[in-house]
Enzyme design. Structure first.
Site, mmCIF file in Angstrom:
data_model
loop_
_atom_site.group_PDB
_atom_site.id
_atom_site.type_symbol
_atom_site.label_atom_id
_atom_site.label_comp_id
_atom_site.label_asym_id
_atom_site.label_seq_id
_atom_site.Cartn_x
_atom_site.Cartn_y
_atom_site.Cartn_z
ATOM 1 N N ASP A 187 0.843 -1.206 0.000
ATOM 2 C CA ASP A 187 0.000 0.000 0.000
ATOM 3 C C ASP A 187 0.875 1.252 0.000
ATOM 4 O O ASP A 187 0.378 2.370 -0.098
ATOM 5 C CB ASP A 187 -1.013 -0.011 1.158
ATOM 6 C CG ASP A 187 -0.357 0.029 2.532
ATOM 7 O OD1 ASP A 187 0.881 -0.075 2.616
ATOM 8 O OD2 ASP A 187 -1.090 0.148 3.531
ATOM 9 N N GLU A 229 -0.855 -5.854 8.644
ATOM 10 C CA GLU A 229 -0.026 -5.311 9.729
ATOM 11 C C GLU A 229 -0.636 -5.643 11.084
ATOM 12 O O GLU A 229 -1.866 -5.639 11.228
ATOM 13 C CB GLU A 229 0.086 -3.785 9.579
ATOM 14 C CG GLU A 229 0.719 -3.357 8.270
ATOM 15 C CD GLU A 229 0.856 -1.839 8.137
ATOM 16 O OE1 GLU A 229 0.574 -1.110 9.115
ATOM 17 O OE2 GLU A 229 1.264 -1.391 7.049
ATOM 18 N N GLU A 253 9.855 -4.981 9.869
ATOM 19 C CA GLU A 253 10.296 -3.707 9.298
ATOM 20 C C GLU A 253 10.926 -2.842 10.384
ATOM 21 O O GLU A 253 10.290 -2.566 11.422
ATOM 22 C CB GLU A 253 9.096 -2.973 8.675
ATOM 23 C CG GLU A 253 9.490 -1.617 8.087
ATOM 24 C CD GLU A 253 8.386 -0.940 7.287
ATOM 25 O OE1 GLU A 253 7.320 -1.554 7.067
ATOM 26 O OE2 GLU A 253 8.612 0.217 6.879
HETATM 27 O O1 KIV Z 1 3.385 -1.043 1.586
HETATM 28 C C1 KIV Z 1 4.519 -1.530 1.597
HETATM 29 O O2 KIV Z 1 5.302 -1.399 0.654
HETATM 30 C C2 KIV Z 1 4.917 -2.251 2.784
HETATM 31 C C3 KIV Z 1 6.364 -2.304 3.054
HETATM 32 C C4 KIV Z 1 6.805 -1.025 3.671
HETATM 33 C C5 KIV Z 1 6.697 -3.464 3.886
HETATM 34 O O3 KIV Z 1 4.093 -2.687 3.525
#
Ligand code: KIV
Length: 285
Positions: free
Chosen positions: A48, A119, A186
């Protein structure tokens, strides 16, 4: 397009068992997916983060399921072989288990994804377990979780203190027990990432800025190639300054058009004299 074998969960786990590090990159469009397919990237994440890199928002919160599906489907067309991860956007899974299952299903049915990522730790276990029960593989995401950046106090390393690190270690174990096949860490300290990697049993660990002792590495494509103008995270490595190359090309184009140097005969199409004379006659010139 060069033929590659389709990455599957068994082939990813076989690589992990053989001690071969997994490669993972973000991707948001067809032509970049084509390049990643050719490069043999194992796991492609339609993150996202496209809200920032492709749509120009300040953060990821405004991104919708429809945005994600459109980009993920384009990426699938460019990389038929990579293991494709659809990133569940803000409020597509937080409100309820049902919303999580329905939206995870859209990634699979409408975009051709192989799994979804979401997440959060223990607070998201019902959603993780529900999606897994629906037959959809789930990747967890711990540490810096951008959808909660406001609650986390900004884009900063997570788990520097023992207590906060303990929560991340426990969350990783809980995600695994709920059925997640992998956990992305992360911006977690390298030693915490190493501990989690060593303790993982049925999941593999991917590091984004969390050090080398994971089963695989993730980078944000736009950071690798200098394509995001607003900021460059410390953890990103610039593999080639494509942003500068493109900027130089654009400046050259502007200059050549202004000076009458572009186009040259090889850049346009002519018409035979006979046809041209006939055309003039037809329009009364
Ligand atoms: O949206 C994304 O690219 C992510 C990364 C930061 C892990 O979730």
């Amino acid at each position: 397009m060069t033929e590659r074998k389709k990455m599957t969960l068994p082939s990813l786990f076989a690589k992990v068992a053989a001690g071969q590090p997994l490669t993972m990159l973000t991707c948001y469009d067809y032509s970049t997916a084509y390049l990643q397919e050719q490069a043999g990237i194992d796991i492609v994440l339609v993150g996202d983060s496209l809200g920032m890199t492709m749509l120009g928002y300040e953060g990821t919160l405004p991104v919708t399921m429809d945005d994600m599906i459109r980009h993920a489907a384009a990426v699938r067309r460019g990389t038929p072989s990579a293991w494709l991860v659809g990133d569940m956007p803000y409020m597509s899974y937080q409100p309820s288990v049902e919303s999580a299952i329905r939206n995870a299903g859209r990634f699979m049915a409408e975009a051709g994804c192989d799994c979804v990522k979401l997440e959060g730790g223990t607070e998201m276990l019902p959603q993780v377990a529900g999606i897994v029960r629906a037959g959809i593989p789930v990747m967890g995401h711990l540490g810096l979780t951008p959808q909660s950046v406001s609650a986390l106090g900004g884009f900063r390393v997570q788990g520097k203190g023992a207590e906060q690190a303990r929560k991340i270690v426990e969350d990783a174990r809980a995600l695994e027990e709920a059925g997640a096949f992998a956990v992305l860490l992360e911006m977690v300290p390298d030693r915490v990432c190493e501990l989690i990697t060593n303790r993982s049993r049925t999941s593999f660990i991917i590091s984004l800025g969390s050090g080398p002792r994971a089963h695989g590495q993730l980078l944000i494509y736009h950071d690798m190639f200098g394509l995001y103008p607003r900021f460059k995270p410390r953890m990103a490595k610039l593999y080639a300054d494509a942003g500068k190359v493109i900027g130089d090309g654009l400046a050259a184009y502007v200059g050549e058009v202004q000076e009458g140097m572009f186009p040259q005969p090889e850049n346009y199409f002519g018409m035979a004299d006979e046809a041209y004379e006939e055309l003039r006659r037809l329009i009364g010139e």
